[in-house]
Design a protein around this motif. Structure first.
Motif, PDB file in Angstrom:
ATOM      1  N   PHE A 171      -6.939 -13.657 -15.341  1.00 16.96           N
ATOM      2  CA  PHE A 171      -6.302 -12.216 -16.324  1.00 16.96           C
ATOM      3  C   PHE A 171      -4.892 -12.844 -15.948  1.00 16.96           C
ATOM      4  N   GLU A 172      -4.051 -12.756 -16.759  1.00 21.34           N
ATOM      5  CA  GLU A 172      -2.893 -13.145 -17.118  1.00 21.34           C
ATOM      6  C   GLU A 172      -1.962 -11.749 -16.521  1.00 21.34           C
ATOM      7  N   PHE A 173      -2.108 -10.545 -17.473  1.00 23.89           N
ATOM      8  CA  PHE A 173      -1.763  -9.109 -16.925  1.00 23.89           C
ATOM      9  C   PHE A 173      -2.730  -7.505 -15.814  1.00 23.89           C
ATOM     10  N   PHE A 174      -1.887  -7.164 -15.740  1.00 25.31           N
ATOM     11  CA  PHE A 174      -2.480  -6.002 -14.614  1.00 25.31           C
ATOM     12  C   PHE A 174      -2.008  -5.139 -14.607  1.00 25.31           C
ATOM     13  N   TYR A 175      -2.755  -3.639 -15.265  1.00 30.11           N
ATOM     14  CA  TYR A 175      -1.983  -2.703 -15.040  1.00 30.11           C
ATOM     15  C   TYR A 175      -2.833  -1.494 -14.337  1.00 30.11           C
ATOM     16  N   SER A 176      -2.036  -0.823 -13.954  1.00 26.66           N
ATOM     17  CA  SER A 176      -2.584   0.477 -13.057  1.00 26.66           C
ATOM     18  C   SER A 176      -2.121   1.320 -12.715  1.00 26.66           C
ATOM     19  N   LYS A 177      -3.125   2.546 -12.311  1.00 27.69           N
ATOM     20  CA  LYS A 177      -2.023   3.776 -11.986  1.00 27.69           C
ATOM     21  C   LYS A 177      -2.763   4.150 -10.330  1.00 27.69           C
ATOM     22  N   ILE A 178      -1.613   3.844  -9.508  1.00 28.89           N
ATOM     23  CA  ILE A 178      -2.226   3.873  -7.978  1.00 28.89           C
ATOM     24  C   ILE A 178      -1.776   5.827  -7.559  1.00 28.89           C
ATOM     25  N   GLY A 179      -2.334   5.361  -6.299  1.00 24.37           N
ATOM     26  CA  GLY A 179      -2.056   6.963  -6.079  1.00 24.37           C
ATOM     27  C   GLY A 179      -1.489   6.641  -4.660  1.00 24.37           C
ATOM     28  N   ILE A 180      -0.969   7.179  -4.133  1.00 23.36           N
ATOM     29  CA  ILE A 180      -0.800   6.361  -2.832  1.00 23.36           C
ATOM     30  C   ILE A 180      -0.008   7.342  -1.323  1.00 23.36           C
ATOM     31  N   ASP A 181      -0.166   7.133  -1.131  1.00 18.15           N
ATOM     32  CA  ASP A 181      -0.243   7.675   0.436  1.00 18.15           C
ATOM     33  C   ASP A 181       0.482   7.406   1.622  1.00 18.15           C
ATOM     34  N   PHE A 182       1.816   7.014   2.088  1.00 16.00           N
ATOM     35  CA  PHE A 182       2.774   6.587   2.636  1.00 16.00           C
ATOM     36  C   PHE A 182       3.442   7.457   4.549  1.00 16.00           C
ATOM     37  N   THR A 183       2.071   7.029   5.313  1.00 16.97           N
ATOM     38  CA  THR A 183       2.466   7.284   6.504  1.00 16.97           C
ATOM     39  C   THR A 183       3.201   6.828   7.603  1.00 16.97           C
ATOM     40  N   SER A 184       4.145   6.986   8.409  1.00 17.98           N
ATOM     41  CA  SER A 184       5.535   6.534   9.603  1.00 17.98           C
ATOM     42  C   SER A 184       5.614   7.634  10.686  1.00 17.98           C
ATOM     43  N   SER A 185       6.541   6.550  11.508  1.00 19.28           N
ATOM     44  CA  SER A 185       6.740   7.461  12.246  1.00 19.28           C
ATOM     45  C   SER A 185       8.196   8.364  11.519  1.00 19.28           C
ATOM     46  N   VAL A 186       8.540   8.511  10.803  1.00 19.56           N
ATOM     47  CA  VAL A 186       9.825   9.098  10.530  1.00 19.56           C
ATOM     48  C   VAL A 186       9.449   9.706   9.309  1.00 19.56           C
ATOM     49  N   ARG A 187       8.850   9.500   8.597  1.00 22.04           N
ATOM     50  CA  ARG A 187       8.636  10.263   7.390  1.00 22.04           C
ATOM     51  C   ARG A 187       7.062  10.284   6.659  1.00 22.04           C
ATOM     52  N   SER A 188       6.202  11.244   5.823  1.00 18.59           N
ATOM     53  CA  SER A 188       5.333  10.595   4.962  1.00 18.59           C
ATOM     54  C   SER A 188       5.277  11.248   3.840  1.00 18.59           C
ATOM     55  N   ASN A 189       4.867  10.838   3.087  1.00 17.23           N
ATOM     56  CA  ASN A 189       5.444  11.252   1.274  1.00 17.23           C
ATOM     57  C   ASN A 189       3.832  10.614   0.448  1.00 17.23           C
ATOM     58  N   SER A 190       4.226  11.650  -0.215  1.00 15.11           N
ATOM     59  CA  SER A 190       2.538  10.698  -1.272  1.00 15.11           C
ATOM     60  C   SER A 190       3.010  11.482  -2.552  1.00 15.11           C
ATOM     61  N   PHE A 191       3.105  10.432  -2.821  1.00 18.85           N
ATOM     62  CA  PHE A 191       3.251   9.725  -4.811  1.00 18.85           C
ATOM     63  C   PHE A 191       2.485   9.093  -5.573  1.00 18.85           C
ATOM     64  N   LYS A 192       2.829   9.164  -7.421  1.00 10.92           N
ATOM     65  CA  LYS A 192       1.741   8.591  -8.455  1.00 10.92           C
ATOM     66  C   LYS A 192       2.877   6.970  -8.074  1.00 10.92           C
ATOM     67  N   ALA A 193       1.903   5.793  -8.679  1.00  9.66           N
ATOM     68  CA  ALA A 193       2.743   4.714  -9.557  1.00  9.66           C
ATOM     69  C   ALA A 193       1.989   4.121 -10.318  1.00  9.66           C
ATOM     70  N   THR A 194       2.542   3.990 -11.434  1.00 13.06           N
ATOM     71  CA  THR A 194       2.636   2.486 -11.961  1.00 13.06           C
ATOM     72  C   THR A 194       2.637   1.411 -11.725  1.00 13.06           C
ATOM     73  N   VAL A 195       2.050   0.355 -12.136  1.00 12.24           N
ATOM     74  CA  VAL A 195       1.945  -0.801 -11.991  1.00 12.24           C
ATOM     75  C   VAL A 195       1.483  -1.485 -13.000  1.00 12.24           C
ATOM     76  N   LYS A 196       2.777  -2.514 -13.192  1.00 14.29           N
ATOM     77  CA  LYS A 196       2.434  -3.356 -14.887  1.00 14.29           C
ATOM     78  C   LYS A 196       2.746  -4.980 -14.176  1.00 14.29           C
ATOM     79  N   MET A 197       2.358  -5.780 -13.936  1.00  7.62           N
ATOM     80  CA  MET A 197       2.038  -6.743 -13.754  1.00  7.62           C
ATOM     81  C   MET A 197       1.860  -7.821 -14.341  1.00  7.62           C
ATOM     82  N   LYS A 198       2.546  -9.325 -14.184  1.00 12.08           N
ATOM     83  CA  LYS A 198       1.949 -10.181 -14.435  1.00 12.08           C
ATOM     84  C   LYS A 198       2.099 -11.073 -13.609  1.00 12.08           C
ATOM     85  N   ILE A 199       1.175 -12.367 -13.720  1.00  9.34           N
ATOM     86  CA  ILE A 199       0.678 -12.672 -12.614  1.00  9.34           C
ATOM     87  C   ILE A 199       1.336 -13.558 -11.920  1.00  9.34           C
ATOM     88  N   ASP A 200       1.348 -14.220 -11.184  1.00  9.93           N
ATOM     89  CA  ASP A 200       2.964 -14.734  -9.759  1.00  9.93           C
ATOM     90  C   ASP A 200       4.139 -14.875 -10.842  1.00  9.93           C
TER      91      ASP A 200
END
Length: 271
Positions: free
Chosen positions: A54-83
């Motif tokens: 396909f040429e185009f991709f769209y999604s809503k993604i829940g993201i949990d991010f954890t490192s030694s200095v921070r921790s976050n949870s948020f929602k992201a939208t992704v609109k992509m044209k391949i390559d």
């Protein structure tokens, strides 16, 4: 009990037994193990699952991010044209806190809470991740593809009960750190023998002392494209350990959406 009643019960029991046996036979036939792939077929299969149909991709993604200095949870939208590029928003609850654009050579980000922005090339991301990062790394990661795949490499193949394991290195190379070359990246792809899905990727960059593990879980079929419902990423380098979970919501393929970012003139560069 009358004779005809007994005959009726026997007949009914036989019919039910036949139906149950038929259902069991049909169910069992659906669970028959898939034919084992030989090495040539396996390489062809890995090459085929690297194709984006396909040429185009769209999604809503829940993201949990954890490192030694921070921790976050948020929602992201992704609109992509391949390559080409992908962009979207980052939000916590109903509030959009940031927007972003990732192009083939740079990234843009706006922080709406602080009215600031930044623009960086991929050297910035490489510094965060502790090893060289390029655009295709993120595109492949979002789409559940074999990150780092190179059709020109010769892959070593191991067959186990649960996985076909394709490796771009020999075992002895990992046991000789003094002999490692600066640009070597060692990759292993784990293809499930039952589903033939790519379940896991292990990446090692000895020169940077970086290990990356990627787990693609519970793939769902979208127009014959198998996208994971959940992707788990573990990245360990000398300065930090980073853990990211990406939980996919709605997905749309080949639905053209505008890709870009708006940076208000009033915004200043983020510190």
């Amino acid at each position: 009990m009358k004779i005809n009643s007994i005959h009726y019960i026997y007949t009914l029991t036989a019919a039910v037994s036949f139906l149950l046996l038929s259902c069991k036979t049909k169910a069992d036939s659906g669970n028959e193990p898939m034919k084992r792939l030989n090495d040539k077929e396996l390489l062809e299969h890995l090459d085929s699952i690297n194709i984006i149909p396909f040429e185009f991709f769209y999604s809503k993604i829940g993201i949990d991010f954890t490192s030694s200095v921070r921790s976050n949870s948020f929602k992201a939208t992704v609109k992509m044209k391949i390559d080409s590029a992908f962009s979207g928003t980052l939000s916590v609850g109903p509030v959009i806190g940031a927007t972003y654009l990732v192009a083939t050579d740079s990234i843009f980000f706006t922080d709406k809470m602080k009215s600031c922005y930044f623009k960086e090339d991929f050297k910035y991301l490489s510094m965060i991740f502790g090893t060289e990062i390029a655009y295709n790394f993120f595109q492949d990661l979002i789409l559940g593809l074999p990150v780092g795949y190179d059709e020109d490499l010769k892959y070593n193949i191991k067959h186990t009960r649960d996985f076909y394991i394709l490796s771009s290195y020999k075992k002895r190379e990992l046991k000789k750190p003094d002999d490692k070359e600066e640009d070597n990246i060692f990759v292993q792809y784990y293809i499930n023998t039952a589903t033939r899905n790519l379940d896991k990727i292990s990446i090692q960059v000895p020169s940077d002392t970086v290990d990356i593990d990627i787990d693609y879980m519970n793939r769902v079929n979208y127009d014959n494209f198998m996208l994971p419902e959940l992707t788990k990423i573990r990245l360990v380098h000398p300065r930090d350990s980073i853990f990211v979970n990406m939980d996919y919501g709605s997905v749309k393929l080949n639905e053209r959406k505008e890709i870009g970012i708006n940076i208000p003139e009033s915004y200043v560069k983020c510190d």
